[in-house]
Design a protein around this motif. Structure first.
Motif, PDB file in Angstrom:
ATOM      1  N   ASN A 193       0.826  -1.214   0.000  1.00  0.00           N
ATOM      2  CA  ASN A 193       0.000   0.000   0.000  1.00  0.00           C
ATOM      3  C   ASN A 193       0.859   1.262   0.000  1.00  0.00           C
ATOM      4  OD1 ASN A 193      -2.401  -1.435   0.018  1.00  0.00           O
ATOM      5  ND2 ASN A 193      -2.708  -1.249   2.223  1.00  0.00           N
ATOM      6  N   GLY A 194       1.871   1.296   0.864  1.00  0.00           N
ATOM      7  CA  GLY A 194       2.724   2.473   0.964  1.00  0.00           C
ATOM      8  C   GLY A 194       3.485   2.744  -0.324  1.00  0.00           C
ATOM      9  N   LEU A 195       4.001   1.679  -0.947  1.00  0.00           N
ATOM     10  CA  LEU A 195       4.695   1.844  -2.222  1.00  0.00           C
ATOM     11  C   LEU A 195       3.746   2.364  -3.302  1.00  0.00           C
ATOM     12  CD1 LEU A 195       6.955  -1.329  -2.196  1.00  0.00           C
ATOM     13  CD2 LEU A 195       7.763   1.052  -2.257  1.00  0.00           C
ATOM     14  N   ALA A 196       2.519   1.850  -3.308  1.00  0.00           N
ATOM     15  CA  ALA A 196       1.525   2.304  -4.277  1.00  0.00           C
ATOM     16  C   ALA A 196       1.243   3.794  -4.111  1.00  0.00           C
ATOM     17  CB  ALA A 196       0.234   1.497  -4.121  1.00  0.00           C
ATOM     18  N   GLU A 197       1.056   4.225  -2.876  1.00  0.00           N
ATOM     19  CA  GLU A 197       0.798   5.643  -2.624  1.00  0.00           C
ATOM     20  C   GLU A 197       2.018   6.490  -2.991  1.00  0.00           C
ATOM     21  OE1 GLU A 197      -2.494   5.332   0.982  1.00  0.00           O
ATOM     22  OE2 GLU A 197      -0.416   5.795   1.482  1.00  0.00           O
ATOM     23  N   HIS A 198       3.207   5.973  -2.728  1.00  0.00           N
ATOM     24  CA  HIS A 198       4.424   6.712  -3.053  1.00  0.00           C
ATOM     25  C   HIS A 198       4.546   6.951  -4.563  1.00  0.00           C
ATOM     26  CE1 HIS A 198       8.582   8.074  -2.737  1.00  0.00           C
ATOM     27  NE2 HIS A 198       8.875   7.242  -3.730  1.00  0.00           N
ATOM     28  N   VAL A 199       4.240   5.929  -5.344  1.00  0.00           N
ATOM     29  CA  VAL A 199       4.391   6.029  -6.800  1.00  0.00           C
ATOM     30  C   VAL A 199       3.288   6.870  -7.435  1.00  0.00           C
ATOM     31  CG1 VAL A 199       4.279   4.681  -8.950  1.00  0.00           C
ATOM     32  CG2 VAL A 199       5.739   3.921  -7.065  1.00  0.00           C
ATOM     33  N   SER A 200       2.036   6.667  -6.985  1.00  0.00           N
ATOM     34  CA  SER A 200       0.923   7.274  -7.727  1.00  0.00           C
ATOM     35  C   SER A 200       0.015   8.183  -6.909  1.00  0.00           C
ATOM     36  CB  SER A 200       0.072   6.162  -8.343  1.00  0.00           C
ATOM     37  OG  SER A 200      -0.539   5.425  -7.311  1.00  0.00           O
ATOM     38  N   GLY A 201       0.222   8.242  -5.605  1.00  0.00           N
ATOM     39  CA  GLY A 201      -0.617   9.096  -4.771  1.00  0.00           C
ATOM     40  C   GLY A 201      -1.763   8.384  -4.104  1.00  0.00           C
ATOM     41  N   SER A 202      -2.208   7.251  -4.678  1.00  0.00           N
ATOM     42  CA  SER A 202      -3.300   6.502  -4.053  1.00  0.00           C
ATOM     43  C   SER A 202      -3.266   5.049  -4.514  1.00  0.00           C
ATOM     44  CB  SER A 202      -4.663   7.110  -4.388  1.00  0.00           C
ATOM     45  OG  SER A 202      -5.028   6.793  -5.726  1.00  0.00           O
ATOM     46  N   ILE A 203      -3.902   4.207  -3.737  1.00  0.00           N
ATOM     47  CA  ILE A 203      -3.975   2.780  -4.061  1.00  0.00           C
ATOM     48  C   ILE A 203      -4.778   2.571  -5.339  1.00  0.00           C
ATOM     49  CG2 ILE A 203      -4.949   0.584  -3.255  1.00  0.00           C
ATOM     50  CD1 ILE A 203      -4.116   1.551  -0.383  1.00  0.00           C
ATOM     51  N   SER A 204      -5.884   3.298  -5.497  1.00  0.00           N
ATOM     52  CA  SER A 204      -6.738   3.093  -6.672  1.00  0.00           C
ATOM     53  C   SER A 204      -6.047   3.537  -7.964  1.00  0.00           C
ATOM     54  CB  SER A 204      -8.080   3.807  -6.501  1.00  0.00           C
ATOM     55  OG  SER A 204      -7.883   5.199  -6.347  1.00  0.00           O
ATOM     56  N   VAL A 205      -5.329   4.648  -7.917  1.00  0.00           N
ATOM     57  CA  VAL A 205      -4.607   5.091  -9.114  1.00  0.00           C
ATOM     58  C   VAL A 205      -3.490   4.101  -9.439  1.00  0.00           C
ATOM     59  CG1 VAL A 205      -3.136   6.909 -10.089  1.00  0.00           C
ATOM     60  CG2 VAL A 205      -5.207   7.521  -8.837  1.00  0.00           C
ATOM     61  N   PHE A 206      -2.832   3.573  -8.420  1.00  0.00           N
ATOM     62  CA  PHE A 206      -1.779   2.585  -8.661  1.00  0.00           C
ATOM     63  C   PHE A 206      -2.356   1.327  -9.307  1.00  0.00           C
ATOM     64  CE2 PHE A 206       1.347  -0.684  -7.553  1.00  0.00           C
ATOM     65  CZ  PHE A 206       2.518  -0.061  -7.966  1.00  0.00           C
ATOM     66  N   ALA A 207      -3.548   0.913  -8.865  1.00  0.00           N
ATOM     67  CA  ALA A 207      -4.191  -0.261  -9.475  1.00  0.00           C
ATOM     68  C   ALA A 207      -4.455  -0.008 -10.961  1.00  0.00           C
ATOM     69  CB  ALA A 207      -5.482  -0.607  -8.739  1.00  0.00           C
ATOM     70  N   GLU A 208      -4.832   1.216 -11.317  1.00  0.00           N
ATOM     71  CA  GLU A 208      -5.016   1.553 -12.733  1.00  0.00           C
ATOM     72  C   GLU A 208      -3.698   1.412 -13.492  1.00  0.00           C
ATOM     73  OE1 GLU A 208      -6.755   5.451 -12.998  1.00  0.00           O
ATOM     74  OE2 GLU A 208      -8.450   4.900 -11.716  1.00  0.00           O
ATOM     75  N   LEU A 209      -2.595   1.853 -12.870  1.00  0.00           N
ATOM     76  CA  LEU A 209      -1.275   1.697 -13.491  1.00  0.00           C
ATOM     77  C   LEU A 209      -0.923   0.216 -13.648  1.00  0.00           C
ATOM     78  CD1 LEU A 209       0.844   4.427 -11.613  1.00  0.00           C
ATOM     79  CD2 LEU A 209      -0.066   4.544 -13.947  1.00  0.00           C
ATOM     80  N   MET A 210      -1.257  -0.581 -12.646  1.00  0.00           N
ATOM     81  CA  MET A 210      -1.008  -2.023 -12.716  1.00  0.00           C
ATOM     82  C   MET A 210      -1.767  -2.638 -13.891  1.00  0.00           C
ATOM     83  SD  MET A 210      -1.250  -3.063  -8.677  1.00  0.00           S
ATOM     84  CE  MET A 210      -0.961  -4.816  -8.923  1.00  0.00           C
ATOM     85  N   ASN A 211      -3.022  -2.250 -14.046  1.00  0.00           N
ATOM     86  CA  ASN A 211      -3.833  -2.790 -15.148  1.00  0.00           C
ATOM     87  C   ASN A 211      -3.279  -2.374 -16.507  1.00  0.00           C
ATOM     88  OD1 ASN A 211      -5.759  -4.242 -13.616  1.00  0.00           O
ATOM     89  ND2 ASN A 211      -6.764  -2.316 -13.088  1.00  0.00           N
ATOM     90  N   ALA A 212      -2.842  -1.126 -16.612  1.00  0.00           N
ATOM     91  CA  ALA A 212      -2.272  -0.655 -17.877  1.00  0.00           C
ATOM     92  C   ALA A 212      -0.974  -1.394 -18.191  1.00  0.00           C
ATOM     93  CB  ALA A 212      -2.028   0.854 -17.810  1.00  0.00           C
ATOM     94  N   ARG A 213      -0.127  -1.587 -17.168  1.00  0.00           N
ATOM     95  CA  ARG A 213       1.151  -2.289 -17.392  1.00  0.00           C
ATOM     96  C   ARG A 213       0.900  -3.750 -17.738  1.00  0.00           C
ATOM     97  NH1 ARG A 213       5.307  -3.370 -19.428  1.00  0.00           N
ATOM     98  NH2 ARG A 213       7.350  -3.400 -18.431  1.00  0.00           N
ATOM     99  N   ALA A 214      -0.071  -4.375 -17.073  1.00  0.00           N
ATOM    100  CA  ALA A 214      -0.407  -5.766 -17.393  1.00  0.00           C
ATOM    101  C   ALA A 214      -0.866  -5.884 -18.842  1.00  0.00           C
ATOM    102  CB  ALA A 214      -1.480  -6.279 -16.429  1.00  0.00           C
ATOM    103  N   ALA A 215      -1.672  -4.941 -19.293  1.00  0.00           N
ATOM    104  CA  ALA A 215      -2.135  -4.959 -20.683  1.00  0.00           C
ATOM    105  C   ALA A 215      -0.956  -4.808 -21.645  1.00  0.00           C
ATOM    106  CB  ALA A 215      -3.159  -3.848 -20.910  1.00  0.00           C
ATOM    107  N   GLU A 216      -0.007  -3.933 -21.306  1.00  0.00           N
ATOM    108  CA  GLU A 216       1.194  -3.772 -22.135  1.00  0.00           C
ATOM    109  C   GLU A 216       1.968  -5.080 -22.249  1.00  0.00           C
ATOM    110  OE1 GLU A 216       3.616  -0.715 -20.448  1.00  0.00           O
ATOM    111  OE2 GLU A 216       2.139   0.858 -20.815  1.00  0.00           O
ATOM    112  N   LEU A 217       1.937  -5.886 -21.191  1.00  0.00           N
ATOM    113  CA  LEU A 217       2.661  -7.158 -21.182  1.00  0.00           C
ATOM    114  C   LEU A 217       1.880  -8.277 -21.874  1.00  0.00           C
ATOM    115  CD1 LEU A 217       4.061  -7.018 -17.533  1.00  0.00           C
ATOM    116  CD2 LEU A 217       5.333  -6.675 -19.668  1.00  0.00           C
ATOM    117  N   GLY A 218       0.671  -7.962 -22.375  1.00  0.00           N
ATOM    118  CA  GLY A 218      -0.119  -8.952 -23.093  1.00  0.00           C
ATOM    119  C   GLY A 218      -1.096  -9.723 -22.233  1.00  0.00           C
TER     120      GLY A 218
END
Length: 197
Positions: free
Chosen positions: A58-83
């Motif tokens: 949780n703390g790393l997610a907030e550090h990178v993106s400001g919130s857990i929910s925004v970080f989850a969006e980044l995770m989904n985008a990166r997963a899509a990039e990986l196929g």
């Protein structure tokens, strides 16, 4: 961890918020960080990958993106990039959610990207690591939950690499690992096991 390695500096300090350290389900693994604790990104990654510390995710997610929910969006985008085509994240730690799911194939794609990162491999292959004292806690040691890396565990394999273990009541025992033998690299993804062995 992959996103953190791609978007943060290892020497950055993560300041843990009340949300990061309290937004966890009952029984979730943690290392006892409290609001205001400050831990470097590097040390946080060791706590995340060796101990599965959920408040650290949780703390790393907030550090990178400001919130857990925004970080989850980044995770989904990166997963899509990986196929990945059958994966959806809603939190950074994999704790239970009906809206969060993945497949062995997608986990293998994510694992390959992690395995390609030398810093990820170095951290995930570590058996034991001393976390330095924080502004709130004394120094302490975290040890990998991966028995394949623990000499004397009965499961130790010198050719195994770290990657990640995981468990929730809904997901069961999960494990992603690599091994190298005779010039070949082998990957393994197990989801939903009811056995610790």
């Amino acid at each position: 961890a992959l996103l953190v390695l791609e978007k943060a500096n290892l020497d950055d300090k993560v300041t843990f918020s009340k949300t990061a350290v309290t937004n966890l389900e009952s029984g979730a693994v943690k290392i006892g960080l409290v609001e205001g604790d400050q831990v470097s990104v590097k040390d946080s990654l060791y706590a995340l990958l060796l101990k599965s510390a959920n408040e650290v995710a949780n703390g790393l997610a907030e550090h990178v993106s400001g919130s857990i929910s925004v970080f989850a969006e980044l995770m989904n985008a990166r997963a899509a990039e990986l196929g990945c085509t059958n994966t959806h994240f809603v939190n950074p730690n994999g704790l239970n959610s009906d809206q969060q799911y993945t497949t062995c194939r997608d986990m293998a794609k994510i694992a390959l990207a992690c395995y390609a990162d030398p810093t990820y491999r170095q951290i995930a292959d570590t058996v034991s690591y001393e976390l330095p004292a924080t502004n709130v806690h004394p120094a302490r040691t975290v040890t990998t939950t991966n028995k394949l890396l623990q000499p004397g565990s009965g499961y130790y394999r010198s050719d195994a690499h770290g990657m990640k273990t995981g468990f929730t009541t809904q997901a069961g025992r999960c494990f992603v690992t690599f091994a190298q033998k005779d010039g070949h690299t082998y990957g393994l993804v197990i989801l939903g096991s009811n056995s610790q062995n």
